[in-house]
Each structure stands twice: as C-alpha cells, then as structure tokens.
Design a protein around this motif. Structure first.
Motif, PDB file in Angstrom:
ATOM      1  N   TYR A 176       5.195  -6.815 -14.109  1.00 20.91           N
ATOM      2  CA  TYR A 176       5.037  -7.676 -12.944  1.00 20.91           C
ATOM      3  C   TYR A 176       5.161  -9.147 -13.311  1.00 20.91           C
ATOM      4  O   TYR A 176       5.004  -9.547 -14.470  1.00 20.91           O
ATOM      5  CB  TYR A 176       3.703  -7.424 -12.255  1.00 20.91           C
ATOM      6  CG  TYR A 176       2.464  -7.682 -13.092  1.00 20.91           C
ATOM      7  CD1 TYR A 176       1.790  -8.902 -13.029  1.00 20.91           C
ATOM      8  CD2 TYR A 176       1.959  -6.697 -13.938  1.00 20.91           C
ATOM      9  CE1 TYR A 176       0.660  -9.136 -13.784  1.00 20.91           C
ATOM     10  CE2 TYR A 176       0.822  -6.917 -14.682  1.00 20.91           C
ATOM     11  CZ  TYR A 176       0.176  -8.136 -14.606  1.00 20.91           C
ATOM     12  OH  TYR A 176      -0.952  -8.365 -15.366  1.00 20.91           O
ATOM     13  N   ASN A 177       5.472  -9.940 -12.288  1.00 17.35           N
ATOM     14  CA  ASN A 177       5.381 -11.396 -12.377  1.00 17.35           C
ATOM     15  C   ASN A 177       4.627 -11.876 -11.147  1.00 17.35           C
ATOM     16  O   ASN A 177       3.872 -11.118 -10.545  1.00 17.35           O
ATOM     17  CB  ASN A 177       6.769 -12.033 -12.514  1.00 17.35           C
ATOM     18  CG  ASN A 177       7.658 -11.810 -11.296  1.00 17.35           C
ATOM     19  OD1 ASN A 177       7.214 -11.354 -10.241  1.00 17.35           O
ATOM     20  ND2 ASN A 177       8.931 -12.130 -11.436  1.00 17.35           N
ATOM     21  N   GLN A 178       4.829 -13.107 -10.728  1.00 19.64           N
ATOM     22  CA  GLN A 178       4.039 -13.641  -9.630  1.00 19.64           C
ATOM     23  C   GLN A 178       4.465 -13.117  -8.260  1.00 19.64           C
ATOM     24  O   GLN A 178       3.710 -13.245  -7.296  1.00 19.64           O
ATOM     25  CB  GLN A 178       4.116 -15.168  -9.627  1.00 19.64           C
ATOM     26  CG  GLN A 178       3.450 -15.808 -10.835  1.00 19.64           C
ATOM     27  CD  GLN A 178       3.485 -17.328 -10.773  1.00 19.64           C
ATOM     28  OE1 GLN A 178       4.113 -17.899  -9.882  1.00 19.64           O
ATOM     29  NE2 GLN A 178       2.810 -17.976 -11.695  1.00 19.64           N
ATOM     30  N   LYS A 179       5.655 -12.512  -8.169  1.00 18.62           N
ATOM     31  CA  LYS A 179       6.138 -12.078  -6.858  1.00 18.62           C
ATOM     32  C   LYS A 179       6.437 -10.591  -6.768  1.00 18.62           C
ATOM     33  O   LYS A 179       6.329 -10.016  -5.675  1.00 18.62           O
ATOM     34  CB  LYS A 179       7.398 -12.867  -6.473  1.00 18.62           C
ATOM     35  CG  LYS A 179       7.143 -14.340  -6.186  1.00 18.62           C
ATOM     36  CD  LYS A 179       8.408 -15.025  -5.701  1.00 18.62           C
ATOM     37  CE  LYS A 179       8.147 -16.490  -5.363  1.00 18.62           C
ATOM     38  NZ  LYS A 179       9.381 -17.172  -4.882  1.00 18.62           N
ATOM     39  N   ILE A 180       6.824  -9.945  -7.851  1.00 17.85           N
ATOM     40  CA  ILE A 180       7.227  -8.546  -7.785  1.00 17.85           C
ATOM     41  C   ILE A 180       6.503  -7.738  -8.849  1.00 17.85           C
ATOM     42  O   ILE A 180       6.017  -8.286  -9.844  1.00 17.85           O
ATOM     43  CB  ILE A 180       8.749  -8.382  -7.948  1.00 17.85           C
ATOM     44  CG1 ILE A 180       9.190  -8.884  -9.328  1.00 17.85           C
ATOM     45  CG2 ILE A 180       9.493  -9.100  -6.843  1.00 17.85           C
ATOM     46  CD1 ILE A 180      10.659  -8.624  -9.618  1.00 17.85           C
ATOM     47  N   PHE A 181       6.436  -6.433  -8.634  1.00 19.66           N
ATOM     48  CA  PHE A 181       5.837  -5.546  -9.622  1.00 19.66           C
ATOM     49  C   PHE A 181       6.417  -4.148  -9.457  1.00 19.66           C
ATOM     50  O   PHE A 181       6.925  -3.781  -8.390  1.00 19.66           O
ATOM     51  CB  PHE A 181       4.312  -5.494  -9.485  1.00 19.66           C
ATOM     52  CG  PHE A 181       3.827  -4.901  -8.193  1.00 19.66           C
ATOM     53  CD1 PHE A 181       3.422  -3.572  -8.128  1.00 19.66           C
ATOM     54  CD2 PHE A 181       3.758  -5.663  -7.033  1.00 19.66           C
ATOM     55  CE1 PHE A 181       2.974  -3.022  -6.932  1.00 19.66           C
ATOM     56  CE2 PHE A 181       3.305  -5.125  -5.845  1.00 19.66           C
ATOM     57  CZ  PHE A 181       2.916  -3.794  -5.793  1.00 19.66           C
ATOM     58  N   GLY A 182       6.361  -3.381 -10.522  1.00 28.65           N
ATOM     59  CA  GLY A 182       6.838  -2.009 -10.492  1.00 28.65           C
ATOM     60  C   GLY A 182       6.233  -1.227 -11.634  1.00 28.65           C
ATOM     61  O   GLY A 182       5.842  -1.792 -12.661  1.00 28.65           O
ATOM     62  N   GLY A 183       6.122   0.081 -11.459  1.00 27.54           N
ATOM     63  CA  GLY A 183       5.504   0.896 -12.492  1.00 27.54           C
ATOM     64  C   GLY A 183       6.033   2.314 -12.515  1.00 27.54           C
ATOM     65  O   GLY A 183       6.626   2.798 -11.546  1.00 27.54           O
ATOM     66  N   LEU A 184       5.803   2.983 -13.664  1.00 32.94           N
ATOM     67  CA  LEU A 184       6.139   4.382 -13.851  1.00 32.94           C
ATOM     68  C   LEU A 184       4.896   5.096 -14.374  1.00 32.94           C
ATOM     69  O   LEU A 184       4.178   4.561 -15.223  1.00 32.94           O
ATOM     70  CB  LEU A 184       7.289   4.541 -14.852  1.00 32.94           C
ATOM     71  CG  LEU A 184       8.629   3.905 -14.470  1.00 32.94           C
ATOM     72  CD1 LEU A 184       9.605   3.999 -15.631  1.00 32.94           C
ATOM     73  CD2 LEU A 184       9.216   4.579 -13.227  1.00 32.94           C
ATOM     74  N   VAL A 185       4.648   6.318 -13.877  1.00 29.74           N
ATOM     75  CA  VAL A 185       3.432   7.050 -14.227  1.00 29.74           C
ATOM     76  C   VAL A 185       3.773   8.519 -14.442  1.00 29.74           C
ATOM     77  O   VAL A 185       4.624   9.073 -13.741  1.00 29.74           O
ATOM     78  CB  VAL A 185       2.367   6.943 -13.118  1.00 29.74           C
ATOM     79  CG1 VAL A 185       1.017   7.396 -13.637  1.00 29.74           C
ATOM     80  CG2 VAL A 185       2.291   5.543 -12.537  1.00 29.74           C
ATOM     81  N   VAL A 186       3.089   9.126 -15.410  1.00 31.72           N
ATOM     82  CA  VAL A 186       3.137  10.573 -15.589  1.00 31.72           C
ATOM     83  C   VAL A 186       1.698  11.070 -15.618  1.00 31.72           C
ATOM     84  O   VAL A 186       0.938  10.747 -16.534  1.00 31.72           O
ATOM     85  CB  VAL A 186       3.859  10.979 -16.886  1.00 31.72           C
ATOM     86  CG1 VAL A 186       3.921  12.507 -16.987  1.00 31.72           C
ATOM     87  CG2 VAL A 186       5.260  10.392 -16.939  1.00 31.72           C
ATOM     88  N   HIS A 187       1.318  11.854 -14.614  1.00 26.74           N
ATOM     89  CA  HIS A 187      -0.003  12.462 -14.563  1.00 26.74           C
ATOM     90  C   HIS A 187       0.066  13.906 -15.083  1.00 26.74           C
ATOM     91  O   HIS A 187       1.114  14.543 -15.027  1.00 26.74           O
ATOM     92  CB  HIS A 187      -0.538  12.473 -13.127  1.00 26.74           C
ATOM     93  CG  HIS A 187      -0.997  11.142 -12.638  1.00 26.74           C
ATOM     94  ND1 HIS A 187      -0.180  10.305 -11.896  1.00 26.74           N
ATOM     95  CD2 HIS A 187      -2.174  10.482 -12.794  1.00 26.74           C
ATOM     96  CE1 HIS A 187      -0.841   9.199 -11.600  1.00 26.74           C
ATOM     97  NE2 HIS A 187      -2.060   9.284 -12.122  1.00 26.74           N
ATOM     98  N   HIS A 188      -1.069  14.404 -15.570  1.00 28.94           N
ATOM     99  CA  HIS A 188      -1.219  15.781 -16.059  1.00 28.94           C
ATOM    100  C   HIS A 188      -0.254  16.058 -17.215  1.00 28.94           C
ATOM    101  O   HIS A 188       0.541  17.004 -17.193  1.00 28.94           O
ATOM    102  CB  HIS A 188      -0.994  16.793 -14.931  1.00 28.94           C
ATOM    103  CG  HIS A 188      -1.591  16.392 -13.618  1.00 28.94           C
ATOM    104  ND1 HIS A 188      -2.914  15.998 -13.490  1.00 28.94           N
ATOM    105  CD2 HIS A 188      -1.043  16.306 -12.372  1.00 28.94           C
ATOM    106  CE1 HIS A 188      -3.146  15.696 -12.223  1.00 28.94           C
ATOM    107  NE2 HIS A 188      -2.037  15.868 -11.535  1.00 28.94           N
ATOM    108  N   LEU A 189      -0.342  15.222 -18.245  1.00 28.01           N
ATOM    109  CA  LEU A 189       0.577  15.328 -19.376  1.00 28.01           C
ATOM    110  C   LEU A 189       0.538  16.704 -20.026  1.00 28.01           C
ATOM    111  O   LEU A 189       1.577  17.260 -20.394  1.00 28.01           O
ATOM    112  CB  LEU A 189       0.231  14.252 -20.422  1.00 28.01           C
ATOM    113  CG  LEU A 189       0.605  12.814 -20.070  1.00 28.01           C
ATOM    114  CD1 LEU A 189      -0.014  11.855 -21.077  1.00 28.01           C
ATOM    115  CD2 LEU A 189       2.119  12.660 -20.045  1.00 28.01           C
ATOM    116  N   ALA A 190      -0.640  17.261 -20.218  1.00 24.87           N
ATOM    117  CA  ALA A 190      -0.784  18.551 -20.908  1.00 24.87           C
ATOM    118  C   ALA A 190      -0.607  19.738 -19.973  1.00 24.87           C
ATOM    119  O   ALA A 190      -0.660  20.884 -20.438  1.00 24.87           O
ATOM    120  CB  ALA A 190      -2.151  18.623 -21.591  1.00 24.87           C
TER     121      ALA A 190
END
Length: 337
Positions: A176-190
């Motif tokens: 992220y910066n001051q105006k935009i943000f983004g993310g990637l997630v992986v739940h339940h790895l095992a």
C-alpha cells in the motif's frame, strides 16, 4: 407446521453446508471492518492500536439461521518492525445447532520499499472448535411420520466427537501507499480435516481459500476548488475455495464524516447473489458502519435480508502524516485527511 418446515429447512442447510465442509468460510459484507479476518497482514498497519467488533445476522426470515460475532485487536510493535493481532470469531448456525469458534493470533512484519510504498507480510495460527448439538437435529429415523415425536437416531452412534477441534494456519501480504492498497491471502495452508465422523475422507478437508483484494481512497475536487469535497473508495475482493468463487465489488463515498456505498456480490460465473448497501459515520478515533444485503439470486423473497454492523476504535489518533487508504478519519477543520 410453518415453524416445523422452517426448522427442517435450516437443518437441511446445515447438513449441506456444515457437515460436508464444501461450503465457503464465513463471508462478511464489511470485509475491511475486521481486516485481520480478510488478511492477517493488516496487523499493525495503522501504526496505532485498533479494536474492532462485528456482528452479522444472515437470512433474517429464518430465526437464528446464521449469526456471526467477531472481536479483533491489533497493534504495532516497533522492535519487531511489524505488528501483532488477535481475533475471535463465533459462528452459530440453525439456532446453535452447529457452533464454530476460532481463536487466532497474527504476527506481521513490514518492509519499506520506497518513500511511498510499504510491503507487509504476516502469518496466522488459530485454534478452531466445531460443536454439534445433536439434540436439535432431526434425522429421518428419529421422526415419527404420524405424531412428529422425536426418538433417538442411530446416526448419533457414529458421531465420534460432537466437539471437534483442530489447528489452522494462514498467511498474507499487503502492499500500500497513501492512496491505494492490495493484498493476497492463503487461508487453511495445511488443509486440516474436520469431521464429526471417524475415518474422515477427502470430502471433509477444510480446503485452502485464496483471496485477492484491492482498494483505494481517492480525493474528489469540484469546480476548481483546492480543498477536496469528498473521498471515493472503490474496492474489489475476490475469493476462491474448492470450486466456490466469489467477487465483491463496489465503492463508498465519504463526506463530513458520513459514509454511504453499495457493492455487488456474485460468483465467477456472473451469477449475482446480493446487493449490499452501506451507511456509516467516522469521527476521529472511531467509526461505525451498517450494511444490509438484499438477495437477488434464486433465494430472493425466501430468506430475507442480511444485517451487519461494525464498530472500530483506535487507541490514539493516527498521525497526520499517515494518509492510510483503508481507514477513514475525519477532522472538523479540514475535512478528511
């Protein structure tokens, strides 16, 4: 008979979505009101302590069909160059016939990529317990077809543990910066197994959930004014879990502390599920939001709407130099920061 039909329908939903473990995780409409649940990398991202409370009542036409509560807290730790977070989620289905409780701890670290951009990554460990109230369930062999009396089902003999527990792990990144943000997630790895029956098969695995989310907070200036009139925040969340895909997209606008917005929720096949309407208010160190989901799928007219309310507190004021796109702040003298 109306009440009995409702109870049987709820039980069928539970049997379809709960015991088979082919359904999605709990999905909040206000995905950024409890950011740790969406992405553990949000832990400590505000550089101040944050507490969040959230409640969701899904399908109001059914009495206590799906009720979900969450309590979250995160804060920065400068010595660790990151943050810590904790959250508890309690999901109750079919008048507490099936109850899922999870307790999670999050550790995040951040890297300053440039003067404007920051990358934050996190790991999450959690303990889950699913509790099944067998006395509230109706099986074909314990319902008298003439008098409606309940007996003891032979199915109960095969339930190894009505209070099944397991550990779960997840990870995520946030840019992220001051105006935009983004993310990637992986739940339940095992991909832990969760089943009330012995000899669980692959169908009883809690499959990995993949999430990608993007958002922004953009100032809007009207008629050549140097002072912005309001902020607009477009947002997109995409999730996939074992054949189930979901997209939430829309935006909200904020002016003088008041927030209003709308989203659509649909699957990847462009079949719409709901329209989500939001109203809220932000004031310095706290904000409150309310959303109402209107079903537009084949369930329309049968399940009723879904209400969700959230309340977020900051332990101290965010520094004025920090213009974070994923949290609204308001000051009387200068509009939104």
């Amino acid at each position: 008979m109306g009440k009995l039909k409702t109870e049987i329908l709820i039980v069928l939903l539970i049997m379809s979505f709960g015991l088979k473990i082919r359904a999605q995780d709990v999905s909040f409409s206000q995905f950024y009101s409890n950011p740790l649940y969406l992405n553990p990398a949000f832990a400590g991202s505000l550089d101040v302590g944050r507490a969040a409370v959230q409640y969701r009542n899904q399908w109001s036409s059914f009495s206590k069909a799906f009720n979900t509560y969450s309590l979250a807290f995160d804060f920065p730790v400068k010595k660790l160059q990151g943050g810590l977070g904790f959250f508890i989620l309690n999901d109750s289905q079919a008048a507490n016939s099936l109850q899922s409780i999870q307790v999670n701890a999050v550790y995040s670290v951040f890297v300053k990529l440039s003067e404007n951009y920051r990358l934050q990554g996190a790991i999450q460990a959690g303990f889950h317990q699913n509790s099944l109230r067998t006395d509230k369930l109706i099986f074909p062999d314990n319902l008298d077809p003439f008098y409606g009396n309940h007996g003891i089902s032979r199915e109960i003999e095969f339930l190894a543990d009505p209070n099944f527990s397991f550990f779960d792990f997840s990870t995520g990144v946030l840019l992220y910066n001051q105006k935009i943000f983004g993310g990637l997630v992986v739940h339940h790895l095992a991909e832990p197994r969760q089943s009330f029956y012995p000899g669980a098969s692959d169908a009883d695995v809690l499959h990995r959930k993949y999430t990608a989310h993007f958002g922004a907070r953009l100032p809007v200036f009207l008629y050549g004014h140097h002072r912005k009139k309001f902020d607009i925040s477009p947002q997109l969340v995409m999730q996939y879990q074992r054949g189930f895909g979901q997209m939430n997209y829309g935006f909200f606008a904020t002016q003088s502390g008041l927030t209003a917005g709308a989203w659509f929720r649909q699957n990847f096949g462009l079949r719409y599920d709901a329209v989500i309407l939001l109203a809220g208010f932000a004031k310095n160190r706290w904000q409150i939001n309310y959303t109402y989901d209107i079903a537009v799928s084949g369930l329309w007219g049968n399940v009723g709407g879904t209400s969700e309310i959230s309340l977020v507190f900051l332990l101290r004021q965010i520094e004025k130099a920090r213009h974070l796109p994923f949290y609204n702040t308001y000051e009387d003298d200068s509009g939104f920061q």
